[in-house]
Design a protein around this motif. Structure first.
Motif, PDB file in Angstrom:
ATOM      1  N   ARG A 132       0.868  -1.188   0.053  1.00  0.00           N
ATOM      2  CA  ARG A 132      -0.092   0.034  -0.023  1.00  0.00           C
ATOM      3  C   ARG A 132       0.812   1.255   0.011  1.00  0.00           C
ATOM      4  O   ARG A 132       1.802   1.302   0.746  1.00  0.00           O
ATOM      5  CB  ARG A 132      -0.801   0.025   1.160  1.00  0.00           C
ATOM      6  CG  ARG A 132      -2.034  -0.878   1.222  1.00  0.00           C
ATOM      7  CD  ARG A 132      -2.933  -0.929   2.450  1.00  0.00           C
ATOM      8  NE  ARG A 132      -1.863  -1.664   3.785  1.00  0.00           N
ATOM      9  CZ  ARG A 132      -1.897  -2.536   4.162  1.00  0.00           C
ATOM     10  NH1 ARG A 132      -2.508  -3.772   3.561  1.00  0.00           N
ATOM     11  NH2 ARG A 132      -1.069  -2.847   5.051  1.00  0.00           N
ATOM     12  N   GLU A 133       0.553   2.281  -0.881  1.00  0.00           N
ATOM     13  CA  GLU A 133       1.273   3.451  -1.097  1.00  0.00           C
ATOM     14  C   GLU A 133       1.248   4.098   0.369  1.00  0.00           C
ATOM     15  O   GLU A 133      -0.119   4.282   0.753  1.00  0.00           O
ATOM     16  CB  GLU A 133       0.728   4.324  -2.103  1.00  0.00           C
ATOM     17  CG  GLU A 133       0.903   3.873  -3.366  1.00  0.00           C
ATOM     18  CD  GLU A 133      -0.256   2.830  -3.868  1.00  0.00           C
ATOM     19  OE1 GLU A 133      -1.260   2.467  -3.035  1.00  0.00           O
ATOM     20  OE2 GLU A 133      -0.555   2.746  -5.196  1.00  0.00           O
ATOM     21  N   TRP A 135       1.264   7.692   1.109  1.00  0.00           N
ATOM     22  CA  TRP A 135       1.260   9.087   0.613  1.00  0.00           C
ATOM     23  C   TRP A 135       2.109   9.895   1.283  1.00  0.00           C
ATOM     24  O   TRP A 135       2.630  11.061   0.643  1.00  0.00           O
ATOM     25  CB  TRP A 135       0.093   9.376   0.039  1.00  0.00           C
ATOM     26  CG  TRP A 135      -0.675   8.587  -0.673  1.00  0.00           C
ATOM     27  CD1 TRP A 135      -1.509   7.640  -0.616  1.00  0.00           C
ATOM     28  CD2 TRP A 135      -0.246   8.210  -2.432  1.00  0.00           C
ATOM     29  NE1 TRP A 135      -1.936   7.037  -1.838  1.00  0.00           N
ATOM     30  CE2 TRP A 135      -1.207   7.320  -2.653  1.00  0.00           C
ATOM     31  CE3 TRP A 135       0.646   8.781  -2.778  1.00  0.00           C
ATOM     32  CZ2 TRP A 135      -1.079   6.809  -3.980  1.00  0.00           C
ATOM     33  CZ3 TRP A 135       0.849   8.220  -4.303  1.00  0.00           C
ATOM     34  CH2 TRP A 135       0.218   7.350  -4.825  1.00  0.00           C
ATOM     35  N   ARG A 158      -3.954  10.748  -2.035  1.00  0.00           N
ATOM     36  CA  ARG A 158      -4.001   9.832  -3.075  1.00  0.00           C
ATOM     37  C   ARG A 158      -4.686  10.288  -4.420  1.00  0.00           C
ATOM     38  O   ARG A 158      -4.038  10.093  -5.336  1.00  0.00           O
ATOM     39  CB  ARG A 158      -5.102   8.566  -2.719  1.00  0.00           C
ATOM     40  CG  ARG A 158      -4.913   7.459  -3.737  1.00  0.00           C
ATOM     41  CD  ARG A 158      -6.000   6.577  -3.480  1.00  0.00           C
ATOM     42  NE  ARG A 158      -5.681   5.847  -2.065  1.00  0.00           N
ATOM     43  CZ  ARG A 158      -5.000   4.913  -2.038  1.00  0.00           C
ATOM     44  NH1 ARG A 158      -4.426   4.192  -3.329  1.00  0.00           N
ATOM     45  NH2 ARG A 158      -4.733   4.151  -0.990  1.00  0.00           N
ATOM     46  N   GLY A 162      -1.486  10.225  -6.583  1.00  0.00           N
ATOM     47  CA  GLY A 162      -1.740   9.035  -7.509  1.00  0.00           C
ATOM     48  C   GLY A 162      -1.665   9.422  -8.932  1.00  0.00           C
ATOM     49  O   GLY A 162      -0.960   8.543  -9.531  1.00  0.00           O
ATOM     50  N   ASP A 165       1.532   9.237 -11.049  1.00  0.00           N
ATOM     51  CA  ASP A 165       2.194   7.910 -11.226  1.00  0.00           C
ATOM     52  C   ASP A 165       3.650   7.546 -10.969  1.00  0.00           C
ATOM     53  O   ASP A 165       4.761   7.576 -11.602  1.00  0.00           O
ATOM     54  CB  ASP A 165       2.227   7.649 -12.943  1.00  0.00           C
ATOM     55  CG  ASP A 165       2.653   6.105 -13.227  1.00  0.00           C
ATOM     56  OD1 ASP A 165       2.450   5.210 -12.402  1.00  0.00           O
ATOM     57  OD2 ASP A 165       3.276   5.983 -14.390  1.00  0.00           O
ATOM     58  N   LYS A 168       6.834   3.148  -7.010  1.00  0.00           N
ATOM     59  CA  LYS A 168       6.602   2.708  -5.740  1.00  0.00           C
ATOM     60  C   LYS A 168       7.819   1.914  -5.333  1.00  0.00           C
ATOM     61  O   LYS A 168       8.235   0.994  -5.920  1.00  0.00           O
ATOM     62  CB  LYS A 168       5.562   1.552  -6.027  1.00  0.00           C
ATOM     63  CG  LYS A 168       4.324   2.285  -6.341  1.00  0.00           C
ATOM     64  CD  LYS A 168       3.048   1.262  -6.483  1.00  0.00           C
ATOM     65  CE  LYS A 168       1.735   1.987  -6.899  1.00  0.00           C
ATOM     66  NZ  LYS A 168       1.873   2.710  -8.052  1.00  0.00           N
TER      67      LYS A 168
END
Length: 200
Positions: A132-133, A135, A158, A162, A165, A168
């Motif tokens: 899971r990102e 942020w 997000r 998000g 892009d 990650k």
């Protein structure tokens, strides 16, 4: 490692630390000032971004980080997107490292990994052990971040980050994962137990 051939200690970035919020699960206590391992949470986070040209703290006044630029979101407690806007207004460097102020196990090597992954991209974001990102643990090209915020009318990080892009970044967790945050008294107690002097 290097960033586009440039040593990390020469990468021009500013750090924005989001240190407001209401800390409801901590009974309204000043979470960023809470001690872990003998230092305030926000001091650990600032140390992780110690290579920043300037450190911008978004939140109420505190007797820590006297050299930081201090700003408030409008109105205070309005959320992370207004806080990011307030902090970004003080950024001068071409890269912005955006961090929550409650990450006691984040270290400079983790920030370096984010910068490394962001080369050639709009940014990079840390992901936790479940993919899971996170942020509030990332780095961004300042111009791209300003552009995204300028056209964004929503309220979630997000939603604004998000679409950029980002790369990650998954990092080894160990017993002190860099994404570990402190939202509850139990989180703080566990962090204190993990913060052995020989491991910090």
């Amino acid at each position: 490692m290097s960033f586009d051939g440039v040593p990390f200690d020469a990468v021009p970035f500013d750090a924005v630390l989001l240190a407001g919020g209401r800390a409801r699960r901590l009974g309204g206590a000043d979470k960023p000032a809470a001690p872990v391992g003998g230092r305030a949470l926000i001091e650990w986070v600032a140390a992780a971004a110690s290579g920043a040209f300037r450190t911008v703290v978004v939140g109420p006044p505190r007797d820590v980080l006297p050299d930081a630029v201090r700003v408030r979101e409008d109105p205070p407690g309005a959320g992370p997107v207004p806080a990011l806007r307030a902090g970004l207004a003080e950024v001068r460097a071409p890269w912005t490292v955006l961090l929550a102020a409650d990450l006691p196990f984040l270290r400079p090597v983790h920030v370096a990994a984010l910068l490394d992954a962001a080369a050639g991209r709009a940014g990079a974001v840390l992901v936790d052990g479940g993919g899971r990102e996170q942020w509030l643990a990332g780095c961004w090209r300042t111009a791209r971040l300003r552009g995204a915020l300028g056209s964004y009318t929503g309220a979630s990080l997000r939603g604004v980050l998000g679409p950029l892009d980002p790369a990650k970044v998954a990092l080894p967790a160990g017993e002190r994962p860099p994404w570990y945050d402190c939202d509850t008294p139990e989180d703080l107690a566990r962090a204190e137990g993990l913060a052995r002097p020989d491991a910090l």
